[in-house]
Motif scaffolding. Sequence first.
Motif, PDB file in Angstrom:
ATOM      1  N   SER A  31       1.022  -1.123   0.118  1.00 38.18           N
ATOM      2  CA  SER A  31      -0.115   0.012   0.126  1.00 38.18           C
ATOM      3  C   SER A  31       0.708   1.387  -0.091  1.00 38.18           C
ATOM      4  CB  SER A  31      -0.990   0.076   1.169  1.00 38.18           C
ATOM      5  OG  SER A  31      -1.802   1.113   1.043  1.00 38.18           O
ATOM      6  N   ALA A  32       1.855   1.157   0.674  1.00 41.46           N
ATOM      7  CA  ALA A  32       2.663   2.574   0.991  1.00 41.46           C
ATOM      8  C   ALA A  32       3.365   2.869  -0.427  1.00 41.46           C
ATOM      9  CB  ALA A  32       3.797   2.312   1.976  1.00 41.46           C
ATOM     10  N   THR A  33       3.675   1.769  -1.145  1.00 40.41           N
ATOM     11  CA  THR A  33       4.431   2.222  -2.375  1.00 40.41           C
ATOM     12  C   THR A  33       3.743   2.062  -3.675  1.00 40.41           C
ATOM     13  OG1 THR A  33       5.217  -0.271  -2.519  1.00 40.41           O
ATOM     14  CG2 THR A  33       6.756   1.151  -1.299  1.00 40.41           C
ATOM     15  N   TYR A  34       2.574   1.582  -3.452  1.00 35.13           N
ATOM     16  CA  TYR A  34       1.502   1.749  -4.436  1.00 35.13           C
ATOM     17  C   TYR A  34       1.464   3.139  -5.259  1.00 35.13           C
ATOM     18  CZ  TYR A  34      -2.579   0.254  -7.241  1.00 35.13           C
ATOM     19  OH  TYR A  34      -3.539   0.105  -8.446  1.00 35.13           O
ATOM     20  N   ASP A  35       1.578   3.122  -6.553  1.00 34.14           N
ATOM     21  CA  ASP A  35       1.381   4.024  -7.478  1.00 34.14           C
ATOM     22  C   ASP A  35       0.604   3.868  -8.865  1.00 34.14           C
ATOM     23  OD1 ASP A  35       1.483   6.693  -8.363  1.00 34.14           O
ATOM     24  OD2 ASP A  35       3.900   6.438  -9.004  1.00 34.14           O
ATOM     25  N   GLY A  36      -0.415   3.431  -8.656  1.00 32.88           N
ATOM     26  CA  GLY A  36      -1.045   2.950  -9.819  1.00 32.88           C
ATOM     27  C   GLY A  36      -1.067   1.453 -10.190  1.00 32.88           C
ATOM     28  N   GLY A  37      -0.134   0.881  -9.556  1.00 29.79           N
ATOM     29  CA  GLY A  37       0.366  -0.489  -9.790  1.00 29.79           C
ATOM     30  C   GLY A  37       1.201  -1.081  -8.714  1.00 29.79           C
ATOM     31  N   LEU A 223       7.280  13.640  12.810  1.00 30.83           N
ATOM     32  CA  LEU A 223       6.436  13.396  13.754  1.00 30.83           C
ATOM     33  C   LEU A 223       4.897  13.730  13.909  1.00 30.83           C
ATOM     34  CD1 LEU A 223       8.715  13.902  16.708  1.00 30.83           C
ATOM     35  CD2 LEU A 223       8.323  11.865  15.830  1.00 30.83           C
ATOM     36  N   ILE A 224       4.890  14.946  13.450  1.00 34.22           N
ATOM     37  CA  ILE A 224       3.403  15.362  13.140  1.00 34.22           C
ATOM     38  C   ILE A 224       2.435  14.657  12.133  1.00 34.22           C
ATOM     39  CG2 ILE A 224       1.931  17.514  12.433  1.00 34.22           C
ATOM     40  CD1 ILE A 224       4.367  19.344  13.740  1.00 34.22           C
ATOM     41  N   GLN A 225       3.186  14.530  11.108  1.00 38.20           N
ATOM     42  CA  GLN A 225       2.499  13.867  10.039  1.00 38.20           C
ATOM     43  C   GLN A 225       2.138  12.258  10.246  1.00 38.20           C
ATOM     44  OE1 GLN A 225       1.040  15.179   7.600  1.00 38.20           O
ATOM     45  NE2 GLN A 225       2.195  17.223   8.054  1.00 38.20           N
ATOM     46  N   SER A 226       3.092  11.817  11.060  1.00 36.96           N
ATOM     47  CA  SER A 226       2.805  10.405  11.514  1.00 36.96           C
ATOM     48  C   SER A 226       1.790  10.075  12.403  1.00 36.96           C
ATOM     49  CB  SER A 226       4.191   9.944  12.132  1.00 36.96           C
ATOM     50  OG  SER A 226       4.127   8.516  12.536  1.00 36.96           O
ATOM     51  N   LYS A 227       1.715  11.030  13.447  1.00 36.18           N
ATOM     52  CA  LYS A 227       0.864  11.090  14.587  1.00 36.18           C
ATOM     53  C   LYS A 227      -0.717  11.377  13.816  1.00 36.18           C
ATOM     54  CE  LYS A 227       1.562  13.403  18.403  1.00 36.18           C
ATOM     55  NZ  LYS A 227       2.057  14.636  19.318  1.00 36.18           N
ATOM     56  N   ILE A 228      -0.639  12.230  12.844  1.00 37.31           N
ATOM     57  CA  ILE A 228      -2.044  12.411  12.268  1.00 37.31           C
ATOM     58  C   ILE A 228      -2.360  11.255  11.566  1.00 37.31           C
ATOM     59  CG2 ILE A 228      -3.171  13.596  10.183  1.00 37.31           C
ATOM     60  CD1 ILE A 228      -1.366  16.085  10.925  1.00 37.31           C
ATOM     61  N   ALA A 229      -1.507  10.291  10.888  1.00 38.24           N
ATOM     62  CA  ALA A 229      -1.705   9.252  10.243  1.00 38.24           C
ATOM     63  C   ALA A 229      -2.300   8.207  11.158  1.00 38.24           C
ATOM     64  CB  ALA A 229      -0.615   8.784   9.332  1.00 38.24           C
ATOM     65  N   GLY A 237      -9.301   1.996  10.636  1.00 43.18           N
ATOM     66  CA  GLY A 237      -8.681   2.391   9.614  1.00 43.18           C
ATOM     67  C   GLY A 237      -9.493   2.690   8.384  1.00 43.18           C
ATOM     68  N   LYS A 238      -8.660   3.449   7.391  1.00 45.68           N
ATOM     69  CA  LYS A 238      -9.457   4.193   6.472  1.00 45.68           C
ATOM     70  C   LYS A 238      -9.538   3.231   5.092  1.00 45.68           C
ATOM     71  CE  LYS A 238      -7.595   8.576   7.269  1.00 45.68           C
ATOM     72  NZ  LYS A 238      -6.804   9.580   6.774  1.00 45.68           N
ATOM     73  N   GLY A 239      -8.857   1.878   5.250  1.00 47.26           N
ATOM     74  CA  GLY A 239      -8.974   0.653   4.476  1.00 47.26           C
ATOM     75  C   GLY A 239      -7.551   0.682   3.360  1.00 47.26           C
ATOM     76  N   LEU A 240      -7.206  -0.349   3.021  1.00 49.80           N
ATOM     77  CA  LEU A 240      -5.921  -0.633   2.440  1.00 49.80           C
ATOM     78  C   LEU A 240      -6.072   0.390   0.981  1.00 49.80           C
ATOM     79  CD1 LEU A 240      -3.431  -2.424   2.228  1.00 49.80           C
ATOM     80  CD2 LEU A 240      -4.872  -3.857   0.689  1.00 49.80           C
ATOM     81  N   LEU A 241      -4.907   0.925   0.715  1.00 53.12           N
ATOM     82  CA  LEU A 241      -4.761   2.179  -0.431  1.00 53.12           C
ATOM     83  C   LEU A 241      -5.565   3.195  -0.091  1.00 53.12           C
ATOM     84  CD1 LEU A 241      -4.852  -0.202  -3.428  1.00 53.12           C
ATOM     85  CD2 LEU A 241      -2.860   0.467  -2.106  1.00 53.12           C
ATOM     86  N   THR A 246      -0.929   8.726   3.647  1.00 55.50           N
ATOM     87  CA  THR A 246       0.354   8.015   2.963  1.00 55.50           C
ATOM     88  C   THR A 246       0.120   8.189   1.533  1.00 55.50           C
ATOM     89  OG1 THR A 246      -0.192   6.072   4.658  1.00 55.50           O
ATOM     90  CG2 THR A 246       0.630   5.352   2.541  1.00 55.50           C
ATOM     91  N   HIS A 247      -0.859   8.285   0.812  1.00 56.59           N
ATOM     92  CA  HIS A 247      -1.037   8.232  -0.663  1.00 56.59           C
ATOM     93  C   HIS A 247      -0.970   9.721  -1.177  1.00 56.59           C
ATOM     94  CE1 HIS A 247      -1.399   4.028  -1.100  1.00 56.59           C
ATOM     95  NE2 HIS A 247      -2.006   4.073  -0.294  1.00 56.59           N
ATOM     96  N   LEU A 248      -1.163  10.554  -0.279  1.00 55.06           N
ATOM     97  CA  LEU A 248      -1.125  12.254  -0.662  1.00 55.06           C
ATOM     98  C   LEU A 248       0.272  12.705  -0.550  1.00 55.06           C
ATOM     99  CD1 LEU A 248      -4.453  13.508   0.186  1.00 55.06           C
ATOM    100  CD2 LEU A 248      -3.692  12.671  -2.215  1.00 55.06           C
TER     101      LEU A 248
END
Length: 372
Positions: A31-37, A223-229, A237-241, A246-248
């Motif tokens: 999921s973390a590295t997904y970019d259209g494939g 740290l801020i972005q990680s805590k927000i995530a 959770g928001k669901g896979l992908l 993560t994806h923005l």
Amino acid sequence: MRFLEELRELDFFLLLILLCIQGFGLVAVYSATYDGGTSPFFYKHLTYVILGWLLIIFLSFEKFENLLDLSFYIYLFNLLLLMAVLLYGKEVYGAKRWLHLGFFNVQPSELMKFSLILVSAYLLPAIKSIKDRKVFLLFLIYAIPSLVTLKQPDLGTTVSYYVPLVFMLFVRGVPLRYFILAGMAFLAFLPLAWKYFLKPYQKKRILAVIDPMSDYYGSGYQLIQSKIAIGSGMLTGKGLLSGTQTHLFFLPEKHTDFIFAVIGEELGFIGTFILCSLFLLLFLRLIQYHEMAQRLSEKLFIAGTFSLILFQFTVNTLMTMGMFPVVGIPLPFVSVGGSATITFSAMIGVTQYIYKKYRYPYMKLEKDGIYE
């Protein structure tokens, strides 16, 4: 047939736990590295996971005593690789930590963790007192790679070298007063380290834990972005992908140091709770291994393995939750990192041999001497 018979003697309970943990890692990396494939990072991570399992099986058949006899040679080989990084290393984000070897990169500082635990398990039983000359040899064995790793620079990995040593010394039977004195010396050294040894960016990372908003776009950003995530994942959770952080591209190093934040955002509290529970089962199983083992060298190696995995798990999860400074400590068996995957797989492989050796309660072997 003999191979299959010995294969059935492995600890399938621990291996199933490990497989589940790596399953979380594969899903999170995908999921973390997904970019259209599917990303090449995912295939690379999957390849190292498979290689790690082959290494686990191979080392589960290799006598631990043979590895101990080779421990100094393994250590010296890794030390040469570590020194080669300073001359021929690949620089990434201002740090030289990798060697490019044709089709893949290797991080010798990760491999050094296994070497130090192995050579310590060989050397510590032979040390009879604090005045033994082997104590100085042990000091050199740790000091040389520490200085080289600090030069890269990599403070987090350098610290991780010593955590297993502390646990192994405790198991060895070193009197408690030595740990108290070492702790007091460490506390006394902290002001000097802050003033003379820590680099400005390291000081900012430490201060960011206290008040990350003071440097929002600098040391506090990760740290801020990680805590927000993690917080936005809530219960399920928001669901896979579907993780926005993560994806923005708000979450930095999402497939390595901050992979736990990806799991928190997309799988929620339930996902992170299951993952932490799996690690807890892994730790409890390794403690059982320690109780099963009868030779001091085996107990020392298991203690080193247990403490290193525990340390990296604790630091990585606390870091992603904003409770610890940002350091380059991957989450064992989950984060992308071929060298780390191979290193931890090697440790598990060795523990499998020890498990097979003592799985039958009627097996009794003479114990090594203990520290007086």
